[in-house]
Design a protein around this motif. Sequence first.
Motif, PDB file in Angstrom:
ATOM      1  N   GLN A 107       0.867  -1.526   0.203  1.00 37.89           N
ATOM      2  CA  GLN A 107       0.033   0.353  -0.153  1.00 37.89           C
ATOM      3  C   GLN A 107       1.233   0.809  -0.138  1.00 37.89           C
ATOM      4  O   GLN A 107       1.734   1.575   0.422  1.00 37.89           O
ATOM      5  N   THR A 109       2.650   4.656   1.234  1.00 37.25           N
ATOM      6  CA  THR A 109       3.477   5.533   1.891  1.00 37.25           C
ATOM      7  C   THR A 109       3.914   6.622   1.579  1.00 37.25           C
ATOM      8  O   THR A 109       4.897   5.643   0.745  1.00 37.25           O
ATOM      9  N   GLU A 110       4.142   7.520   2.477  1.00 38.52           N
ATOM     10  CA  GLU A 110       5.140   8.253   2.214  1.00 38.52           C
ATOM     11  C   GLU A 110       6.034   8.013   2.873  1.00 38.52           C
ATOM     12  O   GLU A 110       7.062   8.646   2.098  1.00 38.52           O
ATOM     13  N   HIS A 111       6.498   7.084   3.924  1.00 36.74           N
ATOM     14  CA  HIS A 111       7.645   6.904   4.133  1.00 36.74           C
ATOM     15  C   HIS A 111       7.669   5.051   4.024  1.00 36.74           C
ATOM     16  O   HIS A 111       7.013   4.627   4.832  1.00 36.74           O
ATOM     17  N   PHE A 112       8.450   4.663   3.339  1.00 39.52           N
ATOM     18  CA  PHE A 112       8.722   3.486   3.301  1.00 39.52           C
ATOM     19  C   PHE A 112       9.753   3.188   3.917  1.00 39.52           C
ATOM     20  O   PHE A 112      11.462   3.543   3.600  1.00 39.52           O
ATOM     21  N   ASP A 124      14.116   5.059   5.115  1.00 40.63           N
ATOM     22  CA  ASP A 124      13.383   5.566   5.255  1.00 40.63           C
ATOM     23  C   ASP A 124      13.523   5.798   3.298  1.00 40.63           C
ATOM     24  O   ASP A 124      14.458   6.844   2.350  1.00 40.63           O
ATOM     25  N   ASN A 138      -4.551   1.383  -3.442  1.00 42.17           N
ATOM     26  CA  ASN A 138      -3.790   0.612  -2.852  1.00 42.17           C
ATOM     27  C   ASN A 138      -4.446  -0.849  -2.873  1.00 42.17           C
ATOM     28  O   ASN A 138      -3.726  -1.329  -2.596  1.00 42.17           O
TER      29      ASN A 138
END
Length: 414
Positions: A107, A109-112, A124, A138
Amino acid sequence: MNRFFLSCQACLVVCLLIWPPSSTQAEEGASRSEVYKNVARLAAVGDKLFHDPRLSASGVLSCASCHSEKAAFAPDNALSVQYGGVDMAQRGHRAVPSLKYLQNVPQFTEHFFDSEDEADESIDNGPTGGLTWDGRANTQAEQAVIPLLAFFEMGQQAPQDVVRRALSAGYGEALKALGPYLQTTDLFQVITKALEAYQQDWRRFYPYSSKYDAYLAGKTVLTPREHKGLELFEDPEKGNCASCHKSQPGNDGTPPQFTDYGMIAVGVPRNRALPFNQNPKVFDLGLCGPDRTDLKQYAEYCGLFRTPSLRNVATRQTFFHNGFYHSLRDAVAFYVLRDTHPERIYPVGKDGRILKYDDLPKQYQENINMDPPFGPQPGNRPVLSDDEIDAIVAFLKTLTDGYSDTQKRSDATP
């Protein structure tokens, strides 16, 4: 390979929704059997809906029109963008991606946070995941909504229009029968869930049947040229392709997906053939618009698009988000010529200057990736020669599904 391990999001969702508690093993077994039957029914309806043009406003466009199975569920033509809409004369601004190998896409996310080193999860990787070029869906059910309601694709104005057409096409009884198992009376949701379930057929959508998969399994060998291409693909000082298009099995033994699911700006030339691009002040900024609107305030996201899987890339006739390139070799060459010989990549303005990075406003051009093979090189010499580019292309052709047992035996023979 354990196919259950690669089980689908849609089937898991369906199972969680409809699997009742059981007090005995016999009851549990019967319940499980009923779940499988209902999932199979859902997928079967999805198969029919996927191939039925009657869901579109034009009555001639189906999901399969743009996602042809014979072309790895991508377009079977070389158009940069496809035609659609009520009159089949409308065009969008993005190339149609393949629907294969989407089962493991995380899904958005801005911060994987992830790392190949299991001991280090602190890195990050920034915006990652989600379906479509900008990651705004998603699940495949969410993704299905987009073309159904896009004016330049299926052309329906509202979910009820899709439902009305489905009922008119004779799907009413099947959809209503599946509603209770999905715990919904919303037939539009049943339609999108059915399309999602259809796309979880691993034999069609993620068979891992390429020559490279056979090579990883020890069932065949790569030719010297293909092996050289693999080495160049993975060499951080040469192609460095594997930095984004992961080519080795995961730590848990899962096959490589040939993507890290990340978002990246590569500075592909502006496709001036697209109607969308006729206005020089209009830009497709990917993650920050125009299709995605929730992140438009983040300047650092402008120009970023999701890294697609390279599986079956040799079957494509159109490359990159705007469909600018129509040759796999040209697409590979772009990476090594962009900053060493931009005159071979970008147009020249009236003042004689090269219009470098011409599909991204200047205030966002700092977002463009400069990792190898990008960036300036000593003496303006590309990091890959013509022969090395050809070798990488030869390797990429080993990622095409459908490598036969006969070919395996032939290639494995010294």
